[in-house]
Design a protein around this motif. Structure first.
Motif, mmCIF file in Angstrom:
data_model
loop_
_atom_site.group_PDB
_atom_site.id
_atom_site.type_symbol
_atom_site.label_atom_id
_atom_site.label_comp_id
_atom_site.label_asym_id
_atom_site.label_seq_id
_atom_site.Cartn_x
_atom_site.Cartn_y
_atom_site.Cartn_z
ATOM 1 N N GLY A 1 0.791 -1.220 0.000
ATOM 2 C CA GLY A 1 0.000 0.000 0.000
ATOM 3 C C GLY A 1 0.823 1.270 0.000
ATOM 4 N N ASP A 2 2.138 1.131 0.135
ATOM 5 C CA ASP A 2 3.012 2.309 0.065
ATOM 6 C C ASP A 2 3.297 2.715 -1.373
ATOM 7 N N ALA A 3 2.941 1.884 -2.323
ATOM 8 C CA ALA A 3 3.176 2.216 -3.729
ATOM 9 C C ALA A 3 2.398 3.474 -4.084
ATOM 10 N N ALA A 4 3.119 4.481 -4.558
ATOM 11 C CA ALA A 4 2.493 5.782 -4.823
ATOM 12 C C ALA A 4 3.531 6.715 -5.409
ATOM 13 N N MET A 5 3.056 7.886 -5.803
ATOM 14 C CA MET A 5 3.954 8.992 -6.141
ATOM 15 C C MET A 5 4.147 9.792 -4.859
ATOM 16 N N TYR A 6 5.394 10.101 -4.546
ATOM 17 C CA TYR A 6 5.710 10.865 -3.344
ATOM 18 C C TYR A 6 6.279 12.231 -3.737
ATOM 19 N N PHE A 7 5.715 13.246 -3.125
ATOM 20 C CA PHE A 7 6.157 14.615 -3.388
ATOM 21 C C PHE A 7 6.678 15.243 -2.104
ATOM 22 N N CYS A 8 7.831 15.864 -2.185
ATOM 23 C CA CYS A 8 8.260 16.663 -1.048
ATOM 24 C C CYS A 8 7.889 18.123 -1.312
ATOM 25 N N ALA A 9 7.613 18.815 -0.251
ATOM 26 C CA ALA A 9 7.233 20.231 -0.315
ATOM 27 C C ALA A 9 7.962 20.945 0.824
ATOM 28 N N PRO A 10 9.252 21.215 0.645
ATOM 29 C CA PRO A 10 10.033 21.798 1.718
ATOM 30 C C PRO A 10 9.977 23.318 1.759
ATOM 31 N N ILE A 11 9.443 23.903 0.732
ATOM 32 C CA ILE A 11 9.350 25.357 0.648
ATOM 33 C C ILE A 11 7.875 25.705 0.465
ATOM 34 N N ARG A 12 7.464 26.804 1.077
ATOM 35 C CA ARG A 12 6.051 27.179 1.044
ATOM 36 C C ARG A 12 5.474 27.113 -0.368
ATOM 37 N N LEU A 13 4.502 26.266 -0.545
ATOM 38 C CA LEU A 13 3.725 26.135 -1.777
ATOM 39 C C LEU A 13 4.565 25.677 -2.973
ATOM 40 N N THR A 14 5.731 25.116 -2.736
ATOM 41 C CA THR A 14 6.578 24.615 -3.819
ATOM 42 C C THR A 14 6.814 23.121 -3.627
ATOM 43 N N PHE A 15 6.509 22.351 -4.663
ATOM 44 C CA PHE A 15 6.629 20.909 -4.616
ATOM 45 C C PHE A 15 7.746 20.435 -5.530
ATOM 46 N N GLY A 16 8.331 19.305 -5.178
ATOM 47 C CA GLY A 16 9.239 18.639 -6.085
ATOM 48 C C GLY A 16 8.470 17.972 -7.209
ATOM 49 N N LYS A 17 9.215 17.371 -8.151
ATOM 50 C CA LYS A 17 8.571 16.744 -9.300
ATOM 51 C C LYS A 17 8.051 15.348 -9.007
ATOM 52 N N GLY A 18 8.415 14.829 -7.866
ATOM 53 C CA GLY A 18 7.856 13.555 -7.452
ATOM 54 C C GLY A 18 8.771 12.374 -7.693
ATOM 55 N N THR A 19 8.590 11.348 -6.852
ATOM 56 C CA THR A 19 9.269 10.064 -7.015
ATOM 57 C C THR A 19 8.206 8.981 -7.030
ATOM 58 N N LEU A 20 8.183 8.194 -8.081
ATOM 59 C CA LEU A 20 7.234 7.093 -8.181
ATOM 60 C C LEU A 20 7.829 5.857 -7.513
ATOM 61 N N LEU A 21 7.192 5.439 -6.425
ATOM 62 C CA LEU A 21 7.673 4.287 -5.670
ATOM 63 C C LEU A 21 6.865 3.050 -6.017
ATOM 64 N N THR A 22 7.571 2.016 -6.414
ATOM 65 C CA THR A 22 6.963 0.698 -6.678
ATOM 66 C C THR A 22 7.381 -0.235 -5.553
ATOM 67 N N VAL A 23 6.431 -0.999 -5.041
ATOM 68 C CA VAL A 23 6.728 -1.986 -4.003
ATOM 69 C C VAL A 23 6.504 -3.368 -4.595
#
Lengths: 109, 113
Positions: free
Chosen positions: A85-107
């Motif tokens: 169930g952890d399989a997903a796209m993960y986004f970090c948002a370390p700066i106000r209202l700014t997101f990274g491009k994402g990491t697609l995690l496959t389990v």
């Protein structure tokens, strides 16, 4: 300009293993909040974990923890005992209202 | 639980049409946001609002406008849709300005033909 970098577009992990997703950023702010969000396939984005920049202690939420290195402007997410169930796209948002491009995690089972 | 809903899950429009995307939240949040999500580009902020009738431009406001007449509702408007606006649009809301968790809607996948 404030930037967020997730250097791993895709990652895979075996079920029950540990995986770390990286995130680096550049900001001139000194007091801020950092977030990791998860977007499962065809489902809504939800919060995984949140870290306050003024806190030295790394945030932990069950199997999810962060490694926050403020001076290095690094904010990685560690997932322990990975589950299907952890399989997903993960986004970090370390700066106000700014997101990274994402990491697609496959389990993998 | 916080609930953020979006008016349509899928939408197909023609070039030049005026398009309205609606977002409603039920938790009395002050702040609301519109993002677009594209493969390889992540989430990019289009517009946000910290209060009723207030709006601020995000990183990519060109070709879009917004309306917030009521606290719970935030609308994204494409005045004249173009094919390069084909995307997934995500609405979000939060209590505070940047320090608080954002709660996302399910998204609207817009296709402009």
């Amino acid at each position: 300009a404030q930037t967020v970098t997730q250097s791993q577009p895709e990652m895979s992990v075996q079920e029950a293993e540990t995986v770390t997703l990286s995130c680096t950023y550049d900001t001139s702010e000194s007091d801020y909040y950092l977030f990791w969000y998860k977007q499962p396939p065809s489902r809504q984005m939800i919060l995984v974990i949140r870290q306050e920049a003024y806190k030295q202690q790394n945030a932990t939420e069950n199997r999810f923890s962060v490694n926050f290195q403020k001076a290095a402007k690094s904010f990685s997410l560690k997932i322990s005992d990975s589950q299907l169930g952890d399989a997903a796209m993960y986004f970090c948002a370390p700066i106000r209202l700014t997101f990274g491009k994402g990491t697609l995690l496959t389990v993998n089972p | 639980d916080v609930k953020v809903t979006q008016s349509s899950r899928y939408l197909v429009k023609r070039t030049g049409e005026k398009v309205f995307l609606e977002c409603v939240q039920d938790m009395d949040h002050e702040n609301m946001f519109w993002y677009r999500q594209d493969p390889g580009l992540g989430l990019r902020l289009i517009y946000f609002s910290y209060d009723v009738k207030m709006k601020e431009k995000g990183d990519i406001p060109e070709g879009y406008s917004v309306s917030r007449e009521k606290k719970e509702r935030f609308s994204l408007i494409l005045e004249s849709a173009s094919t390069n606006q084909t995307s997934m649009y995500l609405c979000a809301s939060s209590w505070g300005r940047g320090a608080d968790t954002q709660y996302f809607g399910p998204g609207t996948r817009l296709t402009v033909l």
